[in-house]
Design a protein around this motif. Structure first.
Motif, PDB file in Angstrom:
ATOM      1  N   THR A 189      35.351 -12.832 -30.163  1.00 49.85           N
ATOM      2  CA  THR A 189      36.539 -12.321 -30.843  1.00 49.85           C
ATOM      3  C   THR A 189      37.757 -12.558 -29.962  1.00 49.85           C
ATOM      4  O   THR A 189      37.719 -12.318 -28.757  1.00 49.85           O
ATOM      5  CB  THR A 189      36.402 -10.805 -31.105  1.00 49.85           C
ATOM      6  OG1 THR A 189      35.293 -10.581 -31.981  1.00 49.85           O
ATOM      7  CG2 THR A 189      37.668 -10.245 -31.742  1.00 49.85           C
ATOM      8  N   GLY A 190      38.826 -13.024 -30.578  1.00 52.79           N
ATOM      9  CA  GLY A 190      40.051 -13.267 -29.818  1.00 52.79           C
ATOM     10  C   GLY A 190      40.015 -14.523 -28.985  1.00 52.79           C
ATOM     11  O   GLY A 190      40.868 -14.700 -28.104  1.00 52.79           O
ATOM     12  N   GLY A 221      40.799 -17.529 -29.697  1.00 51.63           N
ATOM     13  CA  GLY A 221      42.009 -18.345 -29.854  1.00 51.63           C
ATOM     14  C   GLY A 221      43.126 -17.919 -28.923  1.00 51.63           C
ATOM     15  O   GLY A 221      43.569 -18.704 -28.075  1.00 51.63           O
ATOM     16  N   LYS A 271      46.321 -10.998 -27.300  1.00 53.21           N
ATOM     17  CA  LYS A 271      44.897 -10.995 -26.949  1.00 53.21           C
ATOM     18  C   LYS A 271      44.372  -9.574 -26.782  1.00 53.21           C
ATOM     19  O   LYS A 271      43.318  -9.211 -27.324  1.00 53.21           O
ATOM     20  CB  LYS A 271      44.670 -11.773 -25.651  1.00 53.21           C
ATOM     21  CG  LYS A 271      43.215 -11.851 -25.227  1.00 53.21           C
ATOM     22  CD  LYS A 271      43.026 -11.763 -23.725  1.00 53.21           C
ATOM     23  CE  LYS A 271      43.292 -10.389 -23.196  1.00 53.21           C
ATOM     24  NZ  LYS A 271      42.833 -10.182 -21.813  1.00 53.21           N
ATOM     25  N   MET A 288      44.164  -7.778 -30.216  1.00 55.35           N
ATOM     26  CA  MET A 288      43.073  -8.273 -31.052  1.00 55.35           C
ATOM     27  C   MET A 288      41.726  -7.793 -30.554  1.00 55.35           C
ATOM     28  O   MET A 288      40.836  -7.445 -31.332  1.00 55.35           O
ATOM     29  CB  MET A 288      43.094  -9.807 -31.100  1.00 55.35           C
ATOM     30  CG  MET A 288      44.147 -10.373 -32.041  1.00 55.35           C
ATOM     31  SD  MET A 288      43.913 -12.129 -32.326  1.00 55.35           S
ATOM     32  CE  MET A 288      42.402 -12.114 -33.280  1.00 55.35           C
ATOM     33  N   SER A 311      40.285  -3.885 -34.261  1.00 54.43           N
ATOM     34  CA  SER A 311      39.701  -4.824 -35.226  1.00 54.43           C
ATOM     35  C   SER A 311      40.518  -4.928 -36.520  1.00 54.43           C
ATOM     36  O   SER A 311      40.089  -5.562 -37.475  1.00 54.43           O
ATOM     37  CB  SER A 311      38.270  -4.399 -35.573  1.00 54.43           C
ATOM     38  OG  SER A 311      38.264  -3.081 -36.120  1.00 54.43           O
ATOM     39  N   TYR A 368      43.230  -6.503 -37.055  1.00 49.09           N
ATOM     40  CA  TYR A 368      43.924  -7.778 -37.220  1.00 49.09           C
ATOM     41  C   TYR A 368      42.965  -8.859 -37.708  1.00 49.09           C
ATOM     42  O   TYR A 368      41.844  -8.970 -37.241  1.00 49.09           O
ATOM     43  CB  TYR A 368      44.554  -8.208 -35.889  1.00 49.09           C
ATOM     44  CG  TYR A 368      45.515  -7.189 -35.317  1.00 49.09           C
ATOM     45  CD1 TYR A 368      46.741  -6.943 -35.931  1.00 49.09           C
ATOM     46  CD2 TYR A 368      45.189  -6.459 -34.168  1.00 49.09           C
ATOM     47  CE1 TYR A 368      47.623  -6.003 -35.412  1.00 49.09           C
ATOM     48  CE2 TYR A 368      46.065  -5.520 -33.642  1.00 49.09           C
ATOM     49  CZ  TYR A 368      47.283  -5.294 -34.275  1.00 49.09           C
ATOM     50  OH  TYR A 368      48.147  -4.363 -33.765  1.00 49.09           O
ATOM     51  N   LYS A 369      43.441  -9.676 -38.664  1.00 44.27           N
ATOM     52  CA  LYS A 369      42.610 -10.720 -39.255  1.00 44.27           C
ATOM     53  C   LYS A 369      42.445 -11.916 -38.319  1.00 44.27           C
ATOM     54  O   LYS A 369      41.369 -12.486 -38.204  1.00 44.27           O
ATOM     55  CB  LYS A 369      43.221 -11.185 -40.578  1.00 44.27           C
ATOM     56  CG  LYS A 369      43.310 -10.089 -41.635  1.00 44.27           C
ATOM     57  CD  LYS A 369      44.012 -10.604 -42.886  1.00 44.27           C
ATOM     58  CE  LYS A 369      44.163  -9.499 -43.928  1.00 44.27           C
ATOM     59  NZ  LYS A 369      44.909  -9.972 -45.114  1.00 44.27           N
ATOM     60  N   ASN A 370      43.550 -12.321 -37.686  1.00 47.00           N
ATOM     61  CA  ASN A 370      43.537 -13.483 -36.801  1.00 47.00           C
ATOM     62  C   ASN A 370      44.739 -13.419 -35.876  1.00 47.00           C
ATOM     63  O   ASN A 370      45.500 -12.433 -35.894  1.00 47.00           O
ATOM     64  CB  ASN A 370      43.550 -14.785 -37.617  1.00 47.00           C
ATOM     65  CG  ASN A 370      44.645 -14.800 -38.675  1.00 47.00           C
ATOM     66  OD1 ASN A 370      45.796 -14.465 -38.398  1.00 47.00           O
ATOM     67  ND2 ASN A 370      44.285 -15.166 -39.909  1.00 47.00           N
ATOM     68  N   THR A 371      44.913 -14.458 -35.074  1.00 44.06           N
ATOM     69  CA  THR A 371      45.984 -14.485 -34.080  1.00 44.06           C
ATOM     70  C   THR A 371      47.361 -14.375 -34.724  1.00 44.06           C
ATOM     71  O   THR A 371      48.213 -13.598 -34.273  1.00 44.06           O
ATOM     72  CB  THR A 371      45.912 -15.788 -33.268  1.00 44.06           C
ATOM     73  OG1 THR A 371      44.616 -15.902 -32.677  1.00 44.06           O
ATOM     74  CG2 THR A 371      46.958 -15.793 -32.166  1.00 44.06           C
ATOM     75  N   ASP A 408      48.146 -13.174 -37.683  1.00 46.83           N
ATOM     76  CA  ASP A 408      48.294 -11.859 -38.291  1.00 46.83           C
ATOM     77  C   ASP A 408      48.680 -10.822 -37.240  1.00 46.83           C
ATOM     78  O   ASP A 408      49.570  -9.985 -37.471  1.00 46.83           O
ATOM     79  CB  ASP A 408      46.988 -11.451 -38.971  1.00 46.83           C
ATOM     80  CG  ASP A 408      47.074 -10.076 -39.628  1.00 46.83           C
ATOM     81  OD1 ASP A 408      47.950  -9.893 -40.494  1.00 46.83           O
ATOM     82  OD2 ASP A 408      46.277  -9.198 -39.258  1.00 46.83           O
ATOM     83  N   CYS A 409      48.036 -10.883 -36.101  1.00 48.60           N
ATOM     84  CA  CYS A 409      48.336  -9.955 -35.002  1.00 48.60           C
ATOM     85  C   CYS A 409      49.766 -10.164 -34.508  1.00 48.60           C
ATOM     86  O   CYS A 409      50.512  -9.204 -34.285  1.00 48.60           O
ATOM     87  CB  CYS A 409      47.338 -10.152 -33.862  1.00 48.60           C
ATOM     88  SG  CYS A 409      47.600  -9.032 -32.468  1.00 48.60           S
TER      89      CYS A 409
END
Length: 306
Positions: free
Chosen positions: A181-182, A184, A243, A246, A250, A252-255, A257-258
């Motif tokens: 997770t995270g 990216g 990072k 995220m 939990s 946040y959907k993706n980078t 989105d965060c």
């Protein structure tokens, strides 16, 4: 060797890896209270109370350290130290151990003579940072999760009883892929910070050694380490905040989105939340790590040459 004007290391990869892992772990033990403060500040969001805005729980580096110690005990400042050491053994050893071989590769091989261009140093450090954190991401995730445990309300059940339990619980409840997770923002963050640290340390030390009165000693290593920490925080703070959020939340959907939610809800300055503790952490971490690394590598060099 890191900060050498040549592209080829004068000790083996195994020696460099072991020296780097040891130095990174020592720096981690010394500075993780500041890292815990940094994570808490980064995870802290604006809280609205009635018609006004509630005062934040954590304020400033020393204030955050004092609040954690008072409310949770001194040991809470070292929460996440075990996965933190796991991370430094893997990440610290790989990112520095691979730096010289990859730098040599980008310069055309071991026959390269002269000062390595700054662009090649940055490219090599970006590469090793990305490779190393891809391997070490599970340890980073567990470290952040354990550091974030203190955010839970008093009496709330803890998700994890320790680092090994955290690994197994995450895999059991969320799947093996959740350990990455995270990944990216973590690759972005660590490759950028690694480039800022290693390339700037390399360049600052190389520049200082060309100036009158400077030699390959503790003063030069100290100044180079401070420079590495400063550049790392200035360049890497926004991705570091994304990072941490995220990994610690939990929701946040993706980078992206965060990033967008943080920007919308907390404003652009949120990406530099915890800047002072972050610099206190990374500045001191780099000084301790590079000072230790330089001394340990001297010992390894003597052992390998004997």
């Amino acid at each position: 060797m890191v900060a050498d004007s040549k592209s080829k290391s004068d000790i083996s990869f195994a020696g460099t890896f072991a020296s780097s892992a040891f130095s990174a772990c020592f720096a981690e033990i010394c500075t993780i209270p500041l890292d815990t403060a940094k994570v808490r500040l980064q995870l802290q969001k604006k809280a609205v109370a009635g018609d006004g805005v509630a005062l934040p729980k954590y304020r400033g580096m020393l204030g955050t350290v004092a609040t954690i110690a008072r409310e949770e005990g001194l040991t809470a400042l070292w929460k996440g130290i075990i996965p933190g050491l796991h991370r430094q053994c893997l990440y610290g050893g790989l990112r520095i151990g691979l730096y010289d071989p990859i730098k040599s590769f980008y310069c055309g091989g071991s026959d390269f003579v002269g000062d390595v261009p700054l662009t090649k140093k940055i490219l090599a450090a970006l590469t090793t940072g990305a490779l190393a954190i891809t391997v070490a991401n599970p340890t980073d995730l567990v470290k952040v999760r354990l550091q974030a445990e203190g955010k839970l309300p008093p009496g709330a059940p803890r998700r994890y009883s320790g680092s090994l339990n955290a690994y197994s619980t995450i895999v059991r409840q969320e799947g093996v892929g959740a350990l990455w997770t995270g990944i990216g923002p973590n690759i972005a963050r660590n490759s950028i910070i690694n480039a800022a640290e290693l390339a700037s340390y390399d360049q600052v030390k190389e520049t200082l050694l060309k100036l009158p009165g400077f030699s390959d000693n503790i003063v030069t290593h100290l100044l180079s380490g401070l420079g590495a920490g400063f550049f790392a925080v200035c360049i890497g703070s926004p991705v570091d905040v994304v990072k941490s959020r995220m990994m610690g939340d939990s929701a946040y959907k993706n980078t992206i989105d965060c990033f967008l939610k943080t920007l919308k809800n907390d404003g652009p300055l949120a990406f530099y939340k915890g800047f002072i503790p972050n610099f206190g952490r990374l500045g001191s971490w780099n000084v301790i790590m590079f000072l230790t690394l330089e001394q340990v590598k001297k010992v390894v060099r003597n052992i390998e040459s004997s």
